[in-house]
Every structure is written in C-alpha cells, then in structure tokens.
Write an enzyme that holds these catalytic residues in place. Structure first.
Site, mmCIF file in Angstrom:
data_model
loop_
_atom_site.group_PDB
_atom_site.id
_atom_site.type_symbol
_atom_site.label_atom_id
_atom_site.label_comp_id
_atom_site.label_asym_id
_atom_site.label_seq_id
_atom_site.Cartn_x
_atom_site.Cartn_y
_atom_site.Cartn_z
ATOM 1 N N ASP A 1 0.849 -1.199 0.000
ATOM 2 C CA ASP A 1 0.000 0.000 0.000
ATOM 3 C C ASP A 1 0.882 1.245 0.000
ATOM 4 O OD1 ASP A 1 -2.143 -1.679 0.248
ATOM 5 O OD2 ASP A 1 -2.460 -1.303 2.402
ATOM 6 N N THR B 1 10.985 -3.962 15.665
ATOM 7 C CA THR B 1 12.346 -4.138 16.179
ATOM 8 C C THR B 1 13.299 -4.443 15.019
ATOM 9 O OG1 THR B 1 11.750 -6.424 16.675
ATOM 10 C CG2 THR B 1 11.651 -4.844 18.478
ATOM 11 N N ASN C 1 9.959 -2.479 23.605
ATOM 12 C CA ASN C 1 8.886 -3.272 24.224
ATOM 13 C C ASN C 1 7.819 -2.341 24.787
ATOM 14 O OD1 ASN C 1 7.335 -5.192 25.639
ATOM 15 N ND2 ASN C 1 9.126 -6.528 25.687
ATOM 16 N N PHE C 2 6.598 -2.515 24.322
ATOM 17 C CA PHE C 2 5.490 -1.675 24.779
ATOM 18 C C PHE C 2 4.727 -2.303 25.944
ATOM 19 C CE2 PHE C 2 6.238 0.549 20.828
ATOM 20 C CZ PHE C 2 5.931 1.853 21.161
ATOM 21 N N HIS D 1 10.803 -16.482 21.971
ATOM 22 C CA HIS D 1 9.758 -15.890 21.129
ATOM 23 C C HIS D 1 9.182 -16.922 20.173
ATOM 24 C CE1 HIS D 1 11.519 -12.077 22.521
ATOM 25 N NE2 HIS D 1 10.372 -11.522 22.169
ATOM 26 N N LYS E 1 9.380 -14.809 14.590
ATOM 27 C CA LYS E 1 10.084 -13.552 14.868
ATOM 28 C C LYS E 1 11.338 -13.480 14.017
ATOM 29 C CE LYS E 1 12.003 -10.659 18.571
ATOM 30 N NZ LYS E 1 11.366 -9.417 18.105
ATOM 31 N N GLY F 1 14.989 -7.120 20.527
ATOM 32 C CA GLY F 1 15.311 -5.741 20.909
ATOM 33 C C GLY F 1 15.274 -5.561 22.418
#
Ligand code: NAP
Length: 213
Positions: free
Chosen positions: A34, A72, A98-99, A126, A130, A136
């Site tokens: 897009d 990341t 990391n949120f 993970h 990933k 990260g």
C-alpha cells in the site's frame, strides 16, 4: 487522533487497530504494497518488518507526521538517521523495543539487581516467526545491566514473547521473568505513547520508560 497504522494486518497490528479505534482514534490501516500517505493524519504507528520500518517512518516524517515505532531490528545507524529526519521535520519519533509495561519493569528491576549481582545472562524466548534475533528487549536489557551479557535466543511454536534475566551468585540464583501472554499486552503502551507524542521534543525518544514517569 487520525492514526496511520503501518502493518495493520500483522499479528500486533490486527490487535492494535480495533483497540485504537475503541480508544477514540481514527485509524487508517496500511499493509505491504500500500502507498504510505501521511497527509491528513496526526501520527503514524509502525509494527511492520525490519526491512520496511525505516523507509516507512522516513516517509511519514518527511510528511511532517510524528511516529510511534514498535518494529524491532533497527540498529544504531537507523535510529540516528530517523532522529535526524524527525528533528529536520520538527516532530517526534518515539521508538520502544517493548510496549508491555511489565517488560519495562523487568528491565528496571534487572538494572537494580545487576548493581549487587553482576554475573548475569539473558534467555529470551519468542514465537518461531520472529525475524530478528536477539530480541530488541534483550539487547536493551543487556545495555542497561552492563553491556557484556550473554543472550540466548529461543524460537519455538507456542511462544509469544518471554524473557528471563538470571543473576548467579555464590549459592544462589535470582531469576527475573516477564511473559507476554497475548498481544493485548502492547496496547496500553502504544496508547500512552500516542498520548505523549505531542509533548515530546522533535527528534528521537527511546523506551517506554521515557514516557512512564
Ligand atoms: P507480523 O505479523 O509479521 O506483521 C507485520 C505486518 O507488516 C504484516 O501484516 C506485513 O504484511 C506488514 N508489512 C510488511 N511490509 C510492510 C510495508 N512496507 N508497509 C506496511 N506494512 C508492511 O509481525 P508482528 O508480530 O505483528 O510484529 C511486527 C513488528 O513489531 C516486528 O518487528 C516485531 O518484532 C515487533 N514487535 C514489537 C513489539 C514491541 O513492544 N515493541 C511487540 C511485538 C512485536 P505481509 O503479511 O503482507 O507481509
């Protein structure tokens, strides 16, 4: 806010889009292939791929759009370049490895533990898709606790995002562990970053801890 969500169809993006809408944001989703059209938006959020993130964010910054970046795999050169572009555009680019709030606390507690127990190793685990390794979050944790810390990466089906920081001492082991059990964990951190974005200085800000207070 009118938010351009880059990677809207991805594992994180597909959870984030509806939650941003539910919080009152107006979301335009952007997927691979897009066009990235920053005009008419207030902010961009990127959860794409290590290859896509830098050109995506450069394009948004060039259009004067402040950015929240969760993707990341950005190295120091990428971060420096994005910071310079953001300063030139007079807007903020906020990058967090990391949120998840619990993960940020894990890093904070690990930094405290390392002051007293310097022998540490990190195990990060993970999901098998990933793309970057080590994570990260593991690299950021290693930097916080001394820099020269071995990191072990596990990629297996069934996992989401998990990390253990192990501190060994004579006759004892301290383990600090965080588990992300679903991608809902990242939503409050992204909402907080969007909320704080207009108050951040032009240029680069790194880490959720910078906006947590
Ligand atoms: P994912 O499921 O692979 O999603 C990535 C999405 O980005 C896919 O829908 C992909 O489309 C799309 N995409 C690829 N190139 C694009 C482009 N040029 N423009 C717009 N969209 C594009 O990955 P994920 O698990 O959601 O994770 C995304 C990123 O966030 C990864 O780097 C991951 O490590 C990171 N992450 C960060 C945090 C954090 O807290 N900071 C948390 C979780 C994940 P296709 O499917 O067509 O390829």
């Amino acid at each position: 806010m009118k938010v351009l969500l880059l990677g809207a169809g991805g594992k994180v993006g597909s959870v984030l889009g509806p939650r941003l809408e539910a919080a009152g944001h107006d979301v335009t989703g952007v997927g691979r292939g897009d066009a990235v059209e920053p005009g008419g938006h207030d902010a961009a959020v990127d959860f794409t791929t290590p290859e896509a993130v830098r050109p995506n964010v450069e394009r948004c910054l060039a259009g004067g759009l402040a950015c929240v970046v969760g993707t990341t795999g950005l190295d120091d050169n990428d971060l420096e370049a994005l910071g310079a572009s953001a300063r030139d555009a007079g807007v903020a680019v906020f990058v967090a490895p990391n949120f998840a709030l619990g993960a940020v606390l894990m890093m904070r507690f690990a930094a405290e533990a390392a002051r007293h127990m310097p022998r540490a190793e990190i195990v990060e685990l993970h999901h098998e898709t990933k793309l970057d390794s080590p994570s990260g979050t593991a690299k950021a944790t290693a930097r916080l606790i001394s820099g020269d810390v071995p990191i072990h990466s596990v990629r297996l089906p069934g996992l989401v995002a998990h990390q253990e920081v192990l501190f060994g001492g004579d006759g004892q082991l301290l383990t600090i562990r965080h588990d992300t059990l679903s991608r809902e964990a990242f939503v409050p951190g992204v909402l907080l970053a969007l909320d704080r974005l207009p108050t951040l200085p032009p240029g680069l800000t790194v880490g959720l801890e910078a906006v947590l207070g």
